[in-house]
Design an enzyme around this catalytic site. Structure first.
Site, PDB file in Angstrom:
ATOM      1  N   ASP A 271      51.665  34.476  -0.116  1.00 33.96           N
ATOM      2  CA  ASP A 271      51.968  33.566  -1.007  1.00 33.96           C
ATOM      3  C   ASP A 271      51.751  34.946  -2.746  1.00 33.96           C
ATOM      4  O   ASP A 271      51.649  34.920  -3.873  1.00 33.96           O
ATOM      5  CB  ASP A 271      50.438  32.705  -1.405  1.00 33.96           C
ATOM      6  CG  ASP A 271      49.309  32.727  -1.777  1.00 33.96           C
ATOM      7  OD1 ASP A 271      48.945  34.373  -1.556  1.00 33.96           O
ATOM      8  OD2 ASP A 271      48.874  32.046  -1.613  1.00 33.96           O
ATOM      9  N   SER A 272      51.392  36.218  -1.581  1.00 32.97           N
ATOM     10  CA  SER A 272      51.483  37.304  -2.657  1.00 32.97           C
ATOM     11  C   SER A 272      52.395  37.581  -3.226  1.00 32.97           C
ATOM     12  O   SER A 272      52.705  39.132  -4.066  1.00 32.97           O
ATOM     13  CB  SER A 272      50.810  38.962  -1.996  1.00 32.97           C
ATOM     14  OG  SER A 272      51.133  38.574  -0.572  1.00 32.97           O
TER      15      SER A 272
ATOM     16  N   ASP B  40      51.845  32.179   4.589  1.00 34.71           N
ATOM     17  CA  ASP B  40      51.091  31.803   3.880  1.00 34.71           C
ATOM     18  C   ASP B  40      50.806  30.419   3.378  1.00 34.71           C
ATOM     19  O   ASP B  40      52.192  29.994   2.687  1.00 34.71           O
ATOM     20  CB  ASP B  40      50.562  32.357   2.803  1.00 34.71           C
ATOM     21  CG  ASP B  40      49.816  32.786   2.923  1.00 34.71           C
ATOM     22  OD1 ASP B  40      47.987  32.353   2.775  1.00 34.71           O
ATOM     23  OD2 ASP B  40      49.277  33.847   1.390  1.00 34.71           O
TER      24      ASP B  40
ATOM     25  N   LYS C 167      48.718  30.487   7.766  1.00 33.38           N
ATOM     26  CA  LYS C 167      47.563  30.718   7.139  1.00 33.38           C
ATOM     27  C   LYS C 167      47.112  29.695   6.393  1.00 33.38           C
ATOM     28  O   LYS C 167      47.644  29.372   4.968  1.00 33.38           O
ATOM     29  CB  LYS C 167      47.543  32.583   6.232  1.00 33.38           C
ATOM     30  CG  LYS C 167      46.316  33.320   5.599  1.00 33.38           C
ATOM     31  CD  LYS C 167      45.860  33.879   5.615  1.00 33.38           C
ATOM     32  CE  LYS C 167      46.326  35.100   4.614  1.00 33.38           C
ATOM     33  NZ  LYS C 167      46.327  34.186   3.282  1.00 33.38           N
TER      34      LYS C 167
ATOM     35  N   GLU D 163      43.245  28.698   2.279  1.00 30.69           N
ATOM     36  CA  GLU D 163      42.699  29.715   2.997  1.00 30.69           C
ATOM     37  C   GLU D 163      41.184  28.902   2.542  1.00 30.69           C
ATOM     38  O   GLU D 163      41.546  27.864   2.173  1.00 30.69           O
ATOM     39  CB  GLU D 163      43.171  30.393   0.912  1.00 30.69           C
ATOM     40  CG  GLU D 163      43.853  31.618   0.521  1.00 30.69           C
ATOM     41  CD  GLU D 163      43.708  31.937  -0.872  1.00 30.69           C
ATOM     42  OE1 GLU D 163      42.888  31.796  -1.219  1.00 30.69           O
ATOM     43  OE2 GLU D 163      44.433  32.835  -0.948  1.00 30.69           O
TER      44      GLU D 163
ATOM     45  N   GLU E 160      38.348  38.678   3.294  1.00 33.08           N
ATOM     46  CA  GLU E 160      38.556  39.369   2.166  1.00 33.08           C
ATOM     47  C   GLU E 160      37.440  40.004   0.637  1.00 33.08           C
ATOM     48  O   GLU E 160      36.882  38.333   0.432  1.00 33.08           O
ATOM     49  CB  GLU E 160      39.860  38.347   1.152  1.00 33.08           C
ATOM     50  CG  GLU E 160      40.633  39.581  -0.241  1.00 33.08           C
ATOM     51  CD  GLU E 160      41.679  38.962  -0.971  1.00 33.08           C
ATOM     52  OE1 GLU E 160      42.361  37.947  -0.372  1.00 33.08           O
ATOM     53  OE2 GLU E 160      42.386  39.528  -1.972  1.00 33.08           O
TER      54      GLU E 160
HETATM   55  O1  KIV Z   1      48.618  37.002  -0.023  1.00 27.89           O
HETATM   56  C1  KIV Z   1      48.536  37.923   0.510  1.00 27.89           C
HETATM   57  O2  KIV Z   1      48.780  38.939   0.185  1.00 27.89           O
HETATM   58  C2  KIV Z   1      47.457  37.724   1.341  1.00 27.89           C
HETATM   59  C3  KIV Z   1      46.558  39.246   1.887  1.00 27.89           C
HETATM   60  C4  KIV Z   1      45.715  39.606   0.949  1.00 27.89           C
HETATM   61  C5  KIV Z   1      45.630  38.548   3.112  1.00 27.89           C
HETATM   62  O3  KIV Z   1      46.578  36.867   1.380  1.00 27.89           O
END
Ligand code: KIV
Length: 289
Positions: free
Chosen positions: A44-45, A83, A113, A115, A182
């Site tokens: 999600d980055s 994500d 993934k 959180e 993280e």
């Molecule tokens: O979204 C992302 O890039 C992440 C990484 C920092 C693990 O969750």
């Protein structure tokens, strides 16, 4: 040949480290796959790195889905992890499953993934129960950075380190095939890594994790933000791109580009016919008698 999830655990058992990187498009995925990266995270980055948002919070399932599809189409061997963005797994197990199914079915992702622990544990169970592999993520979880007091290291007191270990264990027990740690002190990440059977993937969590992940734009020098302490920049691709664009602009303005080698030709006789035809058309238009 696609890497299997069981192979990841084997790699941990043999002390072979795993490599994960984020990617958000087809060319990026192809390069990461060709470089032998084991896991590609469509993080999600993408929100701040690709879509220009101020944080990861606003990005939607629909926006990430486009990127996930592009990445899976460019990947053969690496495991592609999508994500789950903020809002897609907070409401209920059912809503989480519906969103994850989209990433797998429409996006072609191998896993998702999410959180946190706590309420995320029943989400993990629901997803794994439906046959969707899940990667956990504890420590600094950017989607809840405000609750955590900002983007800063987590687990720096005995009580918080203990909570982190409990959460990581609970995620493994719920069925996660790996857990991202993280911004966690190295010593704490080491204990968590020892305590789990599944691999830990660290970002700002020191060298004892079973694998490492970095964000594409940070690793390649494509971001103009001040990098976090844990980022290592391996190239200056942003600088390269800027230099190439400046040269292109200079050459266009100077009439140097395109050169003869970049242009198409027309046979001489066809050009003559074309010239005649235009002249006749001109005469007819202006009636020169
Ligand atoms: O979204 C992302 O890039 C992440 C990484 C920092 C693990 O969750």
């Amino acid at each position: 040949m696609k890497l299997s999830l069981t192979e990841l655990v084997e790699r941990k058992r043999h002390g072979e480290r795993l490599v994960m990187v984020t990617a958000y498009d087809h060319p990026g995925a192809r390069l990461a796959d060709a470089a032998g990266v084991d896991l590609i995270l469509v993080g999600d980055s993408a929100a701040d790195n690709v879509l220009g948002y101020d944080s990861t919070v606003p990005v939607t399932v629909d926006e990430l889905l486009v990127l996930v599809r592009a990445v899976t189409k460019g990947t053969e061997r690496a495991i592609v992890v999508a994500d789950l963005p903020f809002g897609s797994f907070q409401v209920s197990d059912e809503a989480t499953l519906a969103h994850a199914v989209r990433f797998v079915k429409e996006g072609g992702a191998d896993a998702v993934k999410l959180e946190g622990a706590g309420p995320s544990l029943s989400r993990v169970q629901a997803l794994v129960g439906a046959g969707i592999p899940v990667m956990g993520h504890v420590g600094l979880t950017p989607q809840s950075a405000t609750m955590l007091g900002g983007y800063k290291a987590q687990g720096r007191t005995a009580a918080k380190a203990q909570k982190l270990l409990t959460d990581a264990r609970a995620l493994e027990a719920a069925g996660c095939f790996a857990v991202v740690l993280e911004a966690v002190p190295s010593a704490v990440a080491e204990r968590v890594t020892e305590a789990l059977t599944v691999p830990t993937i660290g970002i700002g969590a020191g060298p004892s994790c079973d694998g490492q992940v970095l964000v594409w734009h940070d690793l390649l020098g494509l971001s103009d933000r001040k990098p976090a302490r844990f980022v290592k920049r391996y190239a200056d691709i942003g600088g390269e791109i800027k230099r190439a664009l400046e040269t292109y602009a200079e050459e266009v303005r100077a009439g140097v580009f395109p050169g003869e080698e970049h242009t198409y030709t027309i046979p001489e006789e066809e050009l003559d016919l074309f010239t005649k035809a235009t002249e006749e058309h001109e005469h007819a238009q202006h009636g020169d008698g």
